[in-house]
Each structure stands twice: as structure tokens, then as C-alpha cells.
Scaffold this motif. Structure first.
Motif, PDB file in Angstrom:
ATOM      1  N   ASP A   1       0.735  -0.975  -0.076  1.00  0.00           N
ATOM      2  CA  ASP A   1       0.004   0.154  -0.088  1.00  0.00           C
ATOM      3  C   ASP A   1       1.020   1.302  -0.357  1.00  0.00           C
ATOM      4  N   ALA A   2       0.456   2.324  -0.443  1.00  0.00           N
ATOM      5  CA  ALA A   2       1.159   3.684  -0.341  1.00  0.00           C
ATOM      6  C   ALA A   2       1.374   4.023   0.900  1.00  0.00           C
ATOM      7  N   PHE A   3       2.418   4.800   1.150  1.00  0.00           N
ATOM      8  CA  PHE A   3       2.750   5.375   2.285  1.00  0.00           C
ATOM      9  C   PHE A   3       3.610   6.387   2.347  1.00  0.00           C
ATOM     10  N   GLY A   4       3.836   7.387   3.448  1.00  0.00           N
ATOM     11  CA  GLY A   4       4.611   8.401   3.629  1.00  0.00           C
ATOM     12  C   GLY A   4       5.487   8.202   4.741  1.00  0.00           C
ATOM     13  N   ILE A   5       6.796   8.476   4.550  1.00  0.00           N
ATOM     14  CA  ILE A   5       7.701   8.327   5.561  1.00  0.00           C
ATOM     15  C   ILE A   5       8.674   9.580   5.929  1.00  0.00           C
ATOM     16  N   ASP A   6       8.994   9.753   7.038  1.00  0.00           N
ATOM     17  CA  ASP A   6       9.745  10.765   7.666  1.00  0.00           C
ATOM     18  C   ASP A   6      10.776  10.367   8.818  1.00  0.00           C
ATOM     19  N   ILE A   7      11.900  11.084   8.544  1.00  0.00           N
ATOM     20  CA  ILE A   7      13.040  10.761   9.620  1.00  0.00           C
ATOM     21  C   ILE A   7      13.213  12.103  10.214  1.00  0.00           C
ATOM     22  N   GLN A   8      13.492  12.134  11.542  1.00  0.00           N
ATOM     23  CA  GLN A   8      13.813  13.694  12.070  1.00  0.00           C
ATOM     24  C   GLN A   8      14.644  13.505  13.113  1.00  0.00           C
ATOM     25  N   THR A   9      15.785  14.210  13.329  1.00  0.00           N
ATOM     26  CA  THR A   9      16.396  14.291  14.518  1.00  0.00           C
ATOM     27  C   THR A   9      15.925  15.459  15.473  1.00  0.00           C
ATOM     28  N   PRO A  10      15.799  15.220  16.831  1.00  0.00           N
ATOM     29  CA  PRO A  10      15.295  16.032  17.736  1.00  0.00           C
ATOM     30  C   PRO A  10      15.894  17.241  17.789  1.00  0.00           C
ATOM     31  N   HIS A  11      15.418  18.356  17.821  1.00  0.00           N
ATOM     32  CA  HIS A  11      15.833  19.802  17.562  1.00  0.00           C
ATOM     33  C   HIS A  11      14.993  20.714  18.407  1.00  0.00           C
ATOM     34  N   PRO A  12      15.446  21.632  19.204  1.00  0.00           N
ATOM     35  CA  PRO A  12      14.671  22.781  20.191  1.00  0.00           C
ATOM     36  C   PRO A  12      13.615  23.419  19.066  1.00  0.00           C
ATOM     37  N   SER A  13      14.142  23.976  17.918  1.00  0.00           N
ATOM     38  CA  SER A  13      12.932  24.459  16.914  1.00  0.00           C
ATOM     39  C   SER A  13      11.688  23.709  16.886  1.00  0.00           C
ATOM     40  N   ILE A  14      11.665  22.422  16.876  1.00  0.00           N
ATOM     41  CA  ILE A  14      10.334  21.832  16.670  1.00  0.00           C
ATOM     42  C   ILE A  14       9.590  22.091  17.879  1.00  0.00           C
ATOM     43  N   PHE A  15       9.999  22.285  19.154  1.00  0.00           N
ATOM     44  CA  PHE A  15       9.212  22.777  20.141  1.00  0.00           C
ATOM     45  C   PHE A  15       8.782  24.197  20.060  1.00  0.00           C
ATOM     46  N   LYS A  16       9.652  25.051  19.548  1.00  0.00           N
ATOM     47  CA  LYS A  16       9.643  26.518  19.361  1.00  0.00           C
ATOM     48  C   LYS A  16       8.492  26.899  18.377  1.00  0.00           C
ATOM     49  N   VAL A  17       8.255  26.127  17.344  1.00  0.00           N
ATOM     50  CA  VAL A  17       7.175  26.212  16.513  1.00  0.00           C
ATOM     51  C   VAL A  17       5.941  25.464  16.499  1.00  0.00           C
ATOM     52  N   ARG A  18       5.816  24.900  17.842  1.00  0.00           N
ATOM     53  CA  ARG A  18       4.820  24.004  17.978  1.00  0.00           C
ATOM     54  C   ARG A  18       3.274  24.551  17.683  1.00  0.00           C
ATOM     55  N   THR A  19       3.024  25.649  17.872  1.00  0.00           N
ATOM     56  CA  THR A  19       1.608  26.331  17.471  1.00  0.00           C
ATOM     57  C   THR A  19       1.504  26.355  16.104  1.00  0.00           C
ATOM     58  N   LYS A  20       2.421  26.141  15.275  1.00  0.00           N
ATOM     59  CA  LYS A  20       2.129  26.248  13.836  1.00  0.00           C
ATOM     60  C   LYS A  20       1.740  24.710  13.305  1.00  0.00           C
ATOM     61  N   TYR A  21       2.149  23.856  14.090  1.00  0.00           N
ATOM     62  CA  TYR A  21       1.713  22.419  13.538  1.00  0.00           C
ATOM     63  C   TYR A  21       0.817  21.524  14.587  1.00  0.00           C
TER      64      TYR A  21
ATOM     65  N   ARG B   1       7.332  13.764  22.539  1.00  0.00           N
ATOM     66  CA  ARG B   1       6.053  13.719  21.817  1.00  0.00           C
ATOM     67  C   ARG B   1       5.901  14.900  20.712  1.00  0.00           C
ATOM     68  N   TYR B   2       6.679  15.920  21.204  1.00  0.00           N
ATOM     69  CA  TYR B   2       6.459  16.992  19.911  1.00  0.00           C
ATOM     70  C   TYR B   2       7.245  16.415  18.640  1.00  0.00           C
ATOM     71  N   VAL B   3       8.566  15.899  18.889  1.00  0.00           N
ATOM     72  CA  VAL B   3       9.372  15.456  17.503  1.00  0.00           C
ATOM     73  C   VAL B   3       8.226  14.226  16.750  1.00  0.00           C
ATOM     74  N   LEU B   4       7.930  13.474  17.734  1.00  0.00           N
ATOM     75  CA  LEU B   4       7.023  12.220  17.013  1.00  0.00           C
ATOM     76  C   LEU B   4       5.948  12.919  16.206  1.00  0.00           C
ATOM     77  N   LEU B   5       5.352  13.813  16.878  1.00  0.00           N
ATOM     78  CA  LEU B   5       4.010  14.635  16.319  1.00  0.00           C
ATOM     79  C   LEU B   5       4.482  15.214  15.036  1.00  0.00           C
ATOM     80  N   TRP B   6       5.443  15.987  15.262  1.00  0.00           N
ATOM     81  CA  TRP B   6       6.055  16.824  13.840  1.00  0.00           C
ATOM     82  C   TRP B   6       6.306  15.595  12.850  1.00  0.00           C
ATOM     83  N   SER B   7       7.036  14.704  13.112  1.00  0.00           N
ATOM     84  CA  SER B   7       7.448  13.597  12.050  1.00  0.00           C
ATOM     85  C   SER B   7       6.112  12.740  11.643  1.00  0.00           C
ATOM     86  N   ALA B   8       5.419  12.782  12.168  1.00  0.00           N
ATOM     87  CA  ALA B   8       4.117  11.850  11.865  1.00  0.00           C
ATOM     88  C   ALA B   8       3.613  12.538  10.893  1.00  0.00           C
TER      89      ALA B   8
END
Length: 116
Positions: free
Chosen positions: A4-24, A41-48
Motif C-alpha cells: 500500500d502507499a505510505f509516507g515516511i519521515d526521519i527527524q532528529t530532535p531539535h529545539p526548533s520543533i518545540f518553538k514552532v509547536r503552535t504552527k503544527y 512527543r513533539y518530535v514524534l508528532l512533527w515527524s508523523a
């Protein structure tokens, strides 16, 4: 990985992910997440959400169209309903692999897609 079709992402933890949380993050997501940069969970959610975006390739507002159900940082799956297409409700199952230096997420549509 799948027939089946899928999307994939790999992300390294970075403080900027927390800083922009209100945007995503939707307000309901911010309600179950800790107000703490150490909440992984912020990096998990961003990557998801990135993996779902890559599934479609365009047209998704991360904070409006993709709203995750509450999850824990130890969960291996996140469920994220998606409603960016009019009259269509799709839930994604996002498989999560966490390592010390990165997070890998793979998003697939669940089989309960509904036209509304």
C-alpha cells in the motif's frame, strides 16, 4: 515495507520543533502535550505529520487538517484523523521507531476511510 502507499519521515530532535509547536499542533494536541521542551512527543508528532504530508504531497494544514489522538512517548503507533479533503474522513496509522538520535515515522491509511 508495504504493498500500500505510505509516507515516511526521519527527524532528529531539535529545539526548533518545540518553538514552532503552535504552527503544527492543534489546540487539542497542545492540551495533552506537556509545556516542556523535553516532551519527546513533539518530535514524534512533527515527524508523523510530515510523513502524512509526504503521502499526499501538498495541501495539508498541519494544525487544522491533522489532529492526533492522545498518545504517549513510548507508543509505537499514533492515530491521526485527516480531513483536508471535503466530505472525506481518513485516519492514518503512523508507525514510530525511536532511537537516541532520530525518530522514524511511516504513515499509512487505515482501512476505515469514510465518505461523509
Amino acid at each position: 515495507w508495504s504493498n500500500d502507499a505510505f509516507g515516511i519521515d526521519i527527524q532528529t530532535p531539535h529545539p526548533s520543533i518545540f518553538k514552532v509547536r503552535t504552527k503544527y499542533c492543534h489546540t487539542s494536541e497542545l492540551a495533552f502535550l506537556n509545556e516542556d521542551i523535553a516532551d519527546t512527543r513533539y518530535v514524534l508528532l512533527w515527524s508523523a505529520k510530515e510523513a502524512i504530508y509526504k503521502y499526499y504531497g501538498h495541501g495539508i494544514d498541519f494544525s487544522h487538517d491533522l489532529i492526533a489522538q492522545p498518545f504517549e512517548s513510548t507508543d509505537h503507533e499514533i492515530f491521526i484523523p485527516c480531513q483536508f479533503q471535503p466530505n472525506k474522513h481518513t485516519t492514518f496509522i503512523v508507525h514510530c521507531i525511536q532511537e537516541k538520535d532520530f525518530v522514524l515515522t511511516i504513515a499509512q491509511k487505515s482501512h476505515d476511510e469514510k465518505n461523509i
